[in-house]
Design a protein around this motif. Structure first.
Motif, PDB file in Angstrom:
ATOM      1  N   GLY A   6      60.129  49.680 -81.018  1.00 25.64           N
ATOM      2  CA  GLY A   6      59.023  50.335 -80.273  1.00 25.64           C
ATOM      3  C   GLY A   6      59.020  50.284 -78.706  1.00 25.64           C
ATOM      4  O   GLY A   6      60.248  49.793 -78.180  1.00 25.64           O
ATOM      5  N   PRO A   7      58.462  50.884 -78.118  1.00 30.56           N
ATOM      6  CA  PRO A   7      58.331  50.915 -76.539  1.00 30.56           C
ATOM      7  C   PRO A   7      58.608  49.831 -75.849  1.00 30.56           C
ATOM      8  O   PRO A   7      59.293  49.631 -74.733  1.00 30.56           O
ATOM      9  CB  PRO A   7      57.273  52.005 -76.074  1.00 30.56           C
ATOM     10  N   LEU A   8      57.758  48.965 -76.330  1.00 23.69           N
ATOM     11  CA  LEU A   8      57.661  47.580 -75.657  1.00 23.69           C
ATOM     12  C   LEU A   8      59.294  46.871 -75.777  1.00 23.69           C
ATOM     13  O   LEU A   8      59.684  46.258 -74.619  1.00 23.69           O
ATOM     14  CB  LEU A   8      56.619  46.633 -76.029  1.00 23.69           C
ATOM     15  N   GLU A   9      59.893  46.878 -76.913  1.00 24.07           N
ATOM     16  CA  GLU A   9      61.000  46.062 -77.262  1.00 24.07           C
ATOM     17  C   GLU A   9      62.013  46.781 -76.310  1.00 24.07           C
ATOM     18  O   GLU A   9      62.966  46.485 -75.767  1.00 24.07           O
ATOM     19  CB  GLU A   9      61.407  46.119 -78.644  1.00 24.07           C
ATOM     20  N   PHE A  10      61.737  48.059 -76.232  1.00 19.52           N
ATOM     21  CA  PHE A  10      62.954  48.807 -75.598  1.00 19.52           C
ATOM     22  C   PHE A  10      62.899  48.578 -74.022  1.00 19.52           C
ATOM     23  O   PHE A  10      63.844  48.478 -73.335  1.00 19.52           O
ATOM     24  CB  PHE A  10      62.732  50.543 -75.666  1.00 19.52           C
ATOM     25  N   LEU A  11      61.670  48.553 -73.687  1.00 21.45           N
ATOM     26  CA  LEU A  11      61.402  48.086 -72.083  1.00 21.45           C
ATOM     27  C   LEU A  11      62.007  46.688 -71.787  1.00 21.45           C
ATOM     28  O   LEU A  11      62.686  46.416 -70.731  1.00 21.45           O
ATOM     29  CB  LEU A  11      59.930  48.180 -71.684  1.00 21.45           C
ATOM     30  N   VAL A  12      61.795  45.755 -72.802  1.00 23.65           N
ATOM     31  CA  VAL A  12      62.219  44.466 -72.408  1.00 23.65           C
ATOM     32  C   VAL A  12      63.733  44.426 -72.692  1.00 23.65           C
ATOM     33  O   VAL A  12      64.111  43.672 -71.568  1.00 23.65           O
ATOM     34  CB  VAL A  12      61.547  43.651 -73.642  1.00 23.65           C
ATOM     35  N   VAL A  13      64.633  45.123 -73.373  1.00 25.10           N
ATOM     36  CA  VAL A  13      66.006  45.100 -73.691  1.00 25.10           C
ATOM     37  C   VAL A  13      66.332  45.846 -72.242  1.00 25.10           C
ATOM     38  O   VAL A  13      67.524  45.342 -71.527  1.00 25.10           O
ATOM     39  CB  VAL A  13      66.453  45.626 -74.886  1.00 25.10           C
ATOM     40  N   ALA A  14      65.940  46.999 -71.939  1.00 23.68           N
ATOM     41  CA  ALA A  14      66.251  47.606 -70.562  1.00 23.68           C
ATOM     42  C   ALA A  14      66.142  46.740 -69.480  1.00 23.68           C
ATOM     43  O   ALA A  14      67.033  46.638 -68.412  1.00 23.68           O
ATOM     44  CB  ALA A  14      65.633  48.859 -70.393  1.00 23.68           C
TER      45      ALA A  14
END
Length: 83
Positions: A6-14
């Motif tokens: 999801g977008p939240l996980e993507f932002l955390v990884v980035a």
């Protein structure tokens, strides 16, 4: 089964990768500075190596023709105006 991100996980990884890049860039900068330390600066270029000096001399000595001279000056980006 495919795992969706999801977008939240993507932002955390980035964000984590971005934060890891900062110290890596710092280490690279320190290594480059240490490698360059103690080396004398490069000498300035010799004005005799300037094509605007070499080509007229070759033309005067008859090593190249006027057409060769003009072609070389155009190829080097000189428009014919004096320095």
């Amino acid at each position: 089964m495919a795992m969706s991100v999801g977008p939240l996980e993507f932002l955390v990884v980035a964000a984590i990768l971005g934060l890891l890049a900062i110290p890596v860039a710092g280490v690279v900068a320190i290594v480059v500075m240490l490698a360059r330390r103690g080396q004398p600066p490069a000498p300035p270029p010799d004005p005799k190596d300037d094509p605007r000096v070499i080509l007229p001399g070759r033309l005067a000595r008859g090593e190249i023709t006027r057409d060769d001279y003009e072609c070389a000056m155009r190829a080097l980006g000189y428009t014919g105006r004096s320095r």
